[in-house]
Write a protein that holds these residues in place. Structure first.
Motif, PDB file in Angstrom:
ATOM      1  N   VAL A   1       0.839  -1.198   0.000  1.00 48.59           N
ATOM      2  CA  VAL A   1       0.000   0.000   0.000  1.00 48.59           C
ATOM      3  C   VAL A   1       0.875   1.249   0.000  1.00 48.59           C
ATOM      4  O   VAL A   1       1.681   1.465   0.906  1.00 48.59           O
ATOM      5  CB  VAL A   1      -0.926   0.027   1.237  1.00 48.59           C
TER       6      VAL A   1
ATOM      7  N   ARG B   1      -2.119  -4.859  -4.604  1.00 45.91           N
ATOM      8  CA  ARG B   1      -1.770  -3.441  -4.481  1.00 45.91           C
ATOM      9  C   ARG B   1      -2.973  -2.632  -4.042  1.00 45.91           C
ATOM     10  O   ARG B   1      -4.099  -2.943  -4.392  1.00 45.91           O
ATOM     11  CB  ARG B   1      -1.317  -2.879  -5.823  1.00 45.91           C
ATOM     12  N   ALA B   2      -2.670  -1.574  -3.308  1.00 46.90           N
ATOM     13  CA  ALA B   2      -3.690  -0.572  -2.978  1.00 46.90           C
ATOM     14  C   ALA B   2      -2.989   0.782  -2.978  1.00 46.90           C
ATOM     15  O   ALA B   2      -1.820   0.886  -2.598  1.00 46.90           O
ATOM     16  CB  ALA B   2      -4.318  -0.855  -1.616  1.00 46.90           C
TER      17      ALA B   2
ATOM     18  N   ALA C   1      -6.909  -0.275   0.992  1.00 47.37           N
ATOM     19  CA  ALA C   1      -6.163  -1.247   1.795  1.00 47.37           C
ATOM     20  C   ALA C   1      -7.096  -1.941   2.784  1.00 47.37           C
ATOM     21  O   ALA C   1      -7.049  -3.173   2.936  1.00 47.37           O
ATOM     22  CB  ALA C   1      -5.023  -0.559   2.538  1.00 47.37           C
TER      23      ALA C   1
ATOM     24  N   LEU D   1       2.650  -1.141   4.521  1.00 44.47           N
ATOM     25  CA  LEU D   1       1.917   0.115   4.384  1.00 44.47           C
ATOM     26  C   LEU D   1       2.824   1.326   4.488  1.00 44.47           C
ATOM     27  O   LEU D   1       3.637   1.420   5.409  1.00 44.47           O
ATOM     28  CB  LEU D   1       0.882   0.252   5.513  1.00 44.47           C
TER      29      LEU D   1
END
Length: 175
Positions: free
Chosen positions: A11, A34-35, A41, A55
């Motif tokens: 993320v 993926r974010a 997320a 993250l």
């Protein structure tokens, strides 16, 4: 029953950072998701099957710390190891917040790809082993009279890769 933890969730709100994270982790062979923001997320984490989340701390609207805070309060996601990445340096209060919220690790940018790979591999394999143990325990509880016909199938990350390291007497593992 929850989904088998198999994905590594990456993320970051910057595409070039996501590409760098992916490039570092592709050699491990784990599925990557993926974010690009905290909301996405959280949705991905709640869908299940995330073994480890990496993250970025600083993202618009919902930060990496906000995601971690939320994840720790939900039964379904509470055990997912989260690695936070920050460019804020060691002097910030991010390290204190990460520790307080239960982050598995905090890495400083620029991220060393080898360090990230090692951390994610260890956390991924440990999470999968925990899942397998919980599954076996659940099965044993559902069938209490049955004996185990074989040894438990869970192995440590070192056993899975064939690496074997004997620690000196009294020494503890990597954490």
């Amino acid at each position: 029953m929850s989904a088998v933890p198999e994905k590594v969730l990456l993320v970051d709100d910057h595409a070039d950072n996501l590409y760098a994270l992916e490039s570092a982790l592709v050699p491990l062979g784990y599925p990557l998701a993926r974010a690009t923001d905290g909301d996405s997320a959280l949705k991905e984490l709640l869908r299940g099957s995330v073994a480890v989340a990496v993250l970025d701390v600083m993202m618009p609207r919902v930060s990496g710390l906000d995601v971690l805070r939320y994840v720790r309060h939900i039964e379904q996601t509470r055990d997912i190891p989260v690695v936070l990445i920050t460019a804020m340096g060691r002097e910030s209060n991010v390290a204190d917040a990460a520790l307080r919220l239960g982050a598995a690790d905090l890495l400083l940018k620029p991220v060393d790809p080898w360090a990230l790979r090692i951390k994610v591999k260890y956390l991924y394999e440990t999470r999968r082993a925990q899942y397998e143990l919980r599954t076996q325990l659940r099965s044993m509880r559902q069938h209490p009279g049955e004996e185990l016909t074989s040894e438990p199938t869970v192995r440590t990350p070192h056993q899975r890769t064939g690496n074997s390291t004997r620690l000196p007497d009294g020494a503890r593992g990597p954490l």
